[in-house]
Scaffold this active site. Structure first.
Site, PDB file in Angstrom:
ATOM      1  CG  HIS A 101     178.735  27.224 113.014  1.00 51.53           C
ATOM      2  ND1 HIS A 101     178.789  28.418 113.692  1.00 51.53           N
ATOM      3  CD2 HIS A 101     179.813  26.511 113.424  1.00 51.53           C
ATOM      4  CE1 HIS A 101     179.860  28.430 114.470  1.00 51.53           C
ATOM      5  NE2 HIS A 101     180.488  27.286 114.334  1.00 51.53           N
ATOM      6  CD  GLU A 118     183.501  25.248 113.293  1.00 52.94           C
ATOM      7  OE1 GLU A 118     183.984  26.363 113.037  1.00 52.94           O
ATOM      8  OE2 GLU A 118     182.873  25.011 114.328  1.00 52.94           O
ATOM      9  CG  HIS A 176     180.352  23.078 117.590  1.00 56.53           C
ATOM     10  ND1 HIS A 176     179.365  23.374 116.663  1.00 56.53           N
ATOM     11  CD2 HIS A 176     181.224  24.123 117.532  1.00 56.53           C
ATOM     12  CE1 HIS A 176     179.644  24.526 116.064  1.00 56.53           C
ATOM     13  NE2 HIS A 176     180.769  25.000 116.584  1.00 56.53           N
ATOM     14  NE  ARG A 196     178.061  33.989 121.498  1.00 51.39           N
ATOM     15  CZ  ARG A 196     177.931  35.244 121.113  1.00 51.39           C
ATOM     16  NH1 ARG A 196     176.774  35.869 121.257  1.00 51.39           N
ATOM     17  NH2 ARG A 196     178.954  35.884 120.597  1.00 51.39           N
TER      18      ARG A 196
END
Length: 320
Positions: A101, A118, A176, A196
């Site tokens: 991200h 996150e 991740h 991605r």
């Protein structure tokens, strides 16, 4: 009106890697492979609505418009910004894409979007379950780009075994992927931006390959380290908060409730409670609610004193 803890109708999201495990929380799932329950959120791709009480049926955005800083706190309310966090439960029956991200400052962010920092708390994990968490030592942009070109990206990624109670902090820039067999609570910035790197060459829900974002991913990865941290939390002391993540966007703590626990909200921030396991009760000045796993509550900043009682594990998140 007097403030009260808000529970929301989750927004369900079908994902190619999802399943039906979220039914264990009593959710009414639509047909299909449901990978995500957005339990508290106000985003262009999904806004949750209040269940119960005077505000029943209102979207989180409407609560913000009507009650502003009283409910969300001086840190949590901005007249021109959405609710700052997004709370999810994730059912991973298959591996998620290898992804990263961006942060808030990436110049190619979609209009109106934020970056995405996150954290994950593992609610359950099948034997042998793992995740992808960062790059192997010594892998820089050039090495990773070459591995992608040669079809051997997995050689560059760090795999970590996981079990229930594990916690992972995932700042923007961390490569991740959740993998098959884990059920996770996720606290994140209010963003739906994912780049991605790799998706196992599988078709998406529409039968076509899902889009990859290799160049954007290579641009936003923190090759020198993002500040990601992990923690095993099964030795948490009862009735004491154990800090799991401390970011510029949220603080998340774990609490194991073993006896009545008197707590209070702060006037500068809302509090979010996620019930991980067990059962108990949430009481406040003029009400109470029975608590069960999978439930998420937004406690208004002006709620004041409240009590947790029972035998349960709770995540508490608020703004720093």
């Amino acid at each position: 009106m007097k403030p009260y803890p808000l529970k929301f109708q989750p927004e369900m999201k079908e994902r190619v890697w999802g399943g039906r495990a979220l039914e264990q929380f009593g959710f009414d799932l639509p047909e299909g492979r449901i990978g995500e329950a957005w339990t508290i959120g106000d985003h262009a791709n999904g806004t949750t609505r209040v269940v119960g009480g005077e505000l029943d049926g209102l979207g989180l955005n409407e609560v913000r418009e009507q009650h502003g800083a009283e409910f969300f706190g001086s840190k949590g309310y901005s007249q021109d910004a959405r609710f700052p966090l997004l709370i999810k439960l994730l059912d991973c029956q298959d591996d998620l894409s290898v992804q990263v991200h961006p942060n808030d400052h990436y110049e190619k962010l979609p209009a109106g979007e934020l970056g995405k920092t996150e954290m994950w708390y593992v609610l359950s994990a099948k034997p042998g379950a793992k995740i992808i968490y960062g790059l192997k030592d010594g892998v820089g942009r050039e090495e990773l780009a070459k591995a992608i070109d040669e079809g051997r990206i997995m050689d560059s990624l760090q795999e970590v075994s996981v079990e229930a109670g594990d916690s992972f902090y995932i700042p923007a820039g961390t490569v991740h992927a959740l993998c098959a067999g884990v059920l996770v609570a996720e606290i994140q910035q209010n963003s739906d931006t994912t780049y991605r790197l790799y998706d196992y060459n599988r078709p998406g829900l529409d039968g076509k390959p899902r889009e990859l974002h290799v160049e954007d991913s290579l641009n936003v990865i923190a090759y020198e380290g993002s500040g990601a941290t992990r923690l095993k939390t099964n030795n948490a002391e009862p009735n004491a908060w154990l800090e799991l993540a401390h970011s510029p966007y949220f603080i998340t703590e774990k609490g194991v409730v073993a006896k009545p626990w008197s707590l209070s909200t702060s006037p500068d921030t809302f509090t979010i409670l996620v019930i991980c396991d067990g059962s108990g009760k949430l009481s406040w000045e003029d009400g109470e609610a029975e608590l069960a796993p999978g439930e998420c509550y937004l406690l208004p900043a002006s709620l004041g004193s409240y009590t947790l009682d029972g035998k349960m594990t709770v995540l508490r998140s608020y703004l720093p």
